[in-house]
Scaffold this active site. Sequence first.
Site, PDB file in Angstrom:
ATOM      1  NE  ARG A 226      14.332  -5.710   4.584  1.00  0.00           N
ATOM      2  CZ  ARG A 226      14.631  -4.417   4.716  1.00  0.00           C
ATOM      3  NH1 ARG A 226      14.356  -3.582   3.795  1.00  0.00           N
ATOM      4  NH2 ARG A 226      15.171  -3.968   5.824  1.00  0.00           N
TER       5      ARG A 226
ATOM      6  CD  GLU B  78      10.962  -6.827   0.891  1.00  0.00           C
ATOM      7  OE1 GLU B  78      11.516  -5.876   0.333  1.00  0.00           O
ATOM      8  OE2 GLU B  78      10.175  -6.691   1.839  1.00  0.00           O
TER       9      GLU B  78
ATOM     10  CB  SER C 170       9.012  -3.691  -1.341  1.00  0.00           C
ATOM     11  OG  SER C 170       8.903  -2.402  -0.789  1.00  0.00           O
TER      12      SER C 170
HETATM   13  C1  LIG Z   1       1.476  -3.316   2.969  1.00  0.00           C
HETATM   14  C2  LIG Z   1       2.767  -3.990   3.360  1.00  0.00           C
HETATM   15  C3  LIG Z   1       3.870  -3.237   3.733  1.00  0.00           C
HETATM   16  C4  LIG Z   1       5.070  -3.858   4.110  1.00  0.00           C
HETATM   17  N1  LIG Z   1       6.130  -3.089   4.491  1.00  0.00           N
HETATM   18  C5  LIG Z   1       7.296  -3.657   4.865  1.00  0.00           C
HETATM   19  C6  LIG Z   1       8.413  -2.858   5.270  1.00  0.00           C
HETATM   20  O1  LIG Z   1       8.343  -1.637   5.321  1.00  0.00           O
HETATM   21  N2  LIG Z   1       9.557  -3.479   5.609  1.00  0.00           N
HETATM   22  C7  LIG Z   1       9.671  -4.839   5.591  1.00  0.00           C
HETATM   23  O2  LIG Z   1      10.760  -5.336   5.916  1.00  0.00           O
HETATM   24  N3  LIG Z   1       8.631  -5.623   5.238  1.00  0.00           N
HETATM   25  C8  LIG Z   1       7.455  -5.071   4.882  1.00  0.00           C
HETATM   26  N4  LIG Z   1       6.395  -5.851   4.496  1.00  0.00           N
HETATM   27  C9  LIG Z   1       6.548  -7.311   4.474  1.00  0.00           C
HETATM   28  C10 LIG Z   1       6.024  -8.013   5.763  1.00  0.00           C
HETATM   29  O3  LIG Z   1       5.088  -7.225   6.433  1.00  0.00           O
HETATM   30  C11 LIG Z   1       7.144  -8.348   6.729  1.00  0.00           C
HETATM   31  O4  LIG Z   1       8.117  -9.123   6.100  1.00  0.00           O
HETATM   32  C12 LIG Z   1       6.612  -9.115   7.958  1.00  0.00           C
HETATM   33  O5  LIG Z   1       7.638  -9.282   8.896  1.00  0.00           O
HETATM   34  C13 LIG Z   1       6.034 -10.477   7.619  1.00  0.00           C
HETATM   35  O6  LIG Z   1       5.385 -10.959   8.780  1.00  0.00           O
HETATM   36  P1  LIG Z   1       4.263 -12.078   8.711  1.00  0.00           P
HETATM   37  O7  LIG Z   1       3.933 -12.446  10.098  1.00  0.00           O
HETATM   38  O8  LIG Z   1       3.143 -11.591   7.875  1.00  0.00           O
HETATM   39  O9  LIG Z   1       5.043 -13.243   7.968  1.00  0.00           O
HETATM   40  P2  LIG Z   1       4.407 -14.351   6.999  1.00  0.00           P
HETATM   41  O10 LIG Z   1       4.040 -13.705   5.720  1.00  0.00           O
HETATM   42  O11 LIG Z   1       3.385 -15.139   7.700  1.00  0.00           O
HETATM   43  O12 LIG Z   1       5.681 -15.269   6.749  1.00  0.00           O
HETATM   44  C14 LIG Z   1       6.760 -14.772   5.958  1.00  0.00           C
HETATM   45  C15 LIG Z   1       7.872 -15.834   5.927  1.00  0.00           C
HETATM   46  O13 LIG Z   1       8.413 -15.979   7.232  1.00  0.00           O
HETATM   47  C16 LIG Z   1       8.198 -17.298   7.726  1.00  0.00           C
HETATM   48  N5  LIG Z   1       7.838 -17.130   9.141  1.00  0.00           N
HETATM   49  C17 LIG Z   1       6.864 -16.335   9.665  1.00  0.00           C
HETATM   50  N6  LIG Z   1       6.864 -16.432  10.992  1.00  0.00           N
HETATM   51  C18 LIG Z   1       7.854 -17.303  11.320  1.00  0.00           C
HETATM   52  C19 LIG Z   1       8.348 -17.811  12.541  1.00  0.00           C
HETATM   53  N7  LIG Z   1       7.862 -17.442  13.726  1.00  0.00           N
HETATM   54  N8  LIG Z   1       9.382 -18.716  12.497  1.00  0.00           N
HETATM   55  C20 LIG Z   1       9.900 -19.114  11.313  1.00  0.00           C
HETATM   56  N9  LIG Z   1       9.474 -18.664  10.126  1.00  0.00           N
HETATM   57  C21 LIG Z   1       8.452 -17.760  10.140  1.00  0.00           C
HETATM   58  C22 LIG Z   1       7.090 -17.891   6.888  1.00  0.00           C
HETATM   59  O14 LIG Z   1       7.207 -19.311   6.820  1.00  0.00           O
HETATM   60  C23 LIG Z   1       7.374 -17.220   5.549  1.00  0.00           C
HETATM   61  O15 LIG Z   1       8.425 -17.902   4.903  1.00  0.00           O
HETATM   62  C24 LIG Z   1       5.176  -5.271   4.111  1.00  0.00           C
HETATM   63  C25 LIG Z   1       4.054  -6.038   3.729  1.00  0.00           C
HETATM   64  C26 LIG Z   1       2.860  -5.400   3.364  1.00  0.00           C
HETATM   65  C27 LIG Z   1       1.670  -6.236   2.985  1.00  0.00           C
END
Ligand SMILES: Cc1cc2nc3c(=O)[nH]c(=O)nc-3n(C[C@H](O)[C@H](O)[C@H](O)COP(=O)(O)OP(=O)(O)OC[C@H]3O[C@@H](n4cnc5c(N)ncnc54)[C@H](O)[C@@H]3O)c2cc1C
Length: 363
Positions: free
Chosen positions: A176, A355, A253
């Site tokens: 992570r 996380e 999580s």
């Molecule tokens: C229901 C649910 C289930 C989930 N299950 C999992 C799982 O099984 N495994 C897991 O690992 N995660 C899980 N997650 C967490 C999440 O989905 C992942 O971490 C996902 O990759 C986040 O993507 P996002 O585009 O929504 O990021 P955001 O929430 O928009 O951003 C997250 C962070 O990354 C940064 N960021 C985003 N895009 C970029 C970019 N292109 N360049 C630089 N920084 C960036 C943002 O500034 C922020 O700090 C889950 C979340 C939910 C709501």
Amino acid sequence: MSDVYAEPTTGAAPTGPATLARYTTLCLGGPAGRLETASSAEEIVQKVREADARDEPILVLAGGSNVVIGDQGFPGTVVLLRSQGVQAIAEDGDAVTVRVEAGETWDDLVATTIERGWSGLECLSGVPGSAGATPIQNVGAYGQEVAETITAVQAYDRSHGEVVRIAAADCGFAYRGSIFKYSDRWVVLSVDFRLTRSPLSGPVRYAELARALGVEVGDRVPLADARATVLRLRAGKGMVLDADDPDTRSVGSFFTNPVLEREAYELLRERAADLGEPPSWPGAGDVVKISAAWLIDKAGFGKGHLGPEGVAISSKHTLALTNRSGTASTAALVALAREIRDGVHDRFGVTLHPEPVLINCVI
Ligand SMILES: Cc1cc2nc3c(=O)[nH]c(=O)nc-3n(C[C@H](O)[C@H](O)[C@H](O)COP(=O)(O)OP(=O)(O)OC[C@H]3O[C@@H](n4cnc5c(N)ncnc54)[C@H](O)[C@@H]3O)c2cc1C
């Protein structure tokens, strides 16, 4: 491919035009100083350069599924990433390298790879958010992590004002984590994944998934079966976004699984002697990863445990904290997270770490 981000991804109503709650799966977060949308890698670089020239803090936001944004919001520029595109850029025997623009919806990408018979991402079906965010915390689930298939990341390096290619070996991938998490130096523009042309999944590593598929750990199964089974397991835990299910108004999580040195692990076993063996997995070196969900549950915080303003532990999974009411504040969610963290520490002497990325709030 579709853009699932533009409007609220779960049930709660937006509370203002630039209110960031609108763009997060928790439906939490106050206003943005300025909100910009970037639809291509060039636009992302341009918006970030402009904000840097104004000397404003920048928050890059894509799916908003791994952030907890404070009630005060974010005073600088928020850049919403909406760039699209998936392209096979190299083929080599059975391997195909796919370049994916940062704003692509992750699960659409996984579905596409399965349709095309490209193996390597199938166990990551149903993870919300964008492709560009997957390297940030080395997204992982059901025995797969993106670090296994990413070969390189194209990113805008704000400290040098240039676009760079970062090889996977230099991304600092960990459980992570990566060099990108909690750093605002790089904005990921696109990610290269090396996948294998095969109708079969990689060897199934996760016991629960193997059981659900009716195979042994180490077996391989048709890609579509792996995807369908992962989606079914995830949905049962509220881990697939569903606007009608308040259990999914979360960041997945909330805490990572603690990784303990052997000595700390033995201390935990002593403190938990009356509860049986804590579920654990061996880590690299002499460390042990333990289940945060088990610690939370055994510390007395069961599924459905309520906090202030209708925030709650998911009724389906102990590790997900939810804005169940849809009208709570970030302060309420943070209060629940603190209660759980402190309760687990008091009971077991183990500190849980969040996380998601916390923006203008602390637990
Ligand atoms: C229901 C649910 C289930 C989930 N299950 C999992 C799982 O099984 N495994 C897991 O690992 N995660 C899980 N997650 C967490 C999440 O989905 C992942 O971490 C996902 O990759 C986040 O993507 P996002 O585009 O929504 O990021 P955001 O929430 O928009 O951003 C997250 C962070 O990354 C940064 N960021 C985003 N895009 C970029 C970019 N292109 N360049 C630089 N920084 C960036 C943002 O500034 C922020 O700090 C889950 C979340 C939910 C709501």
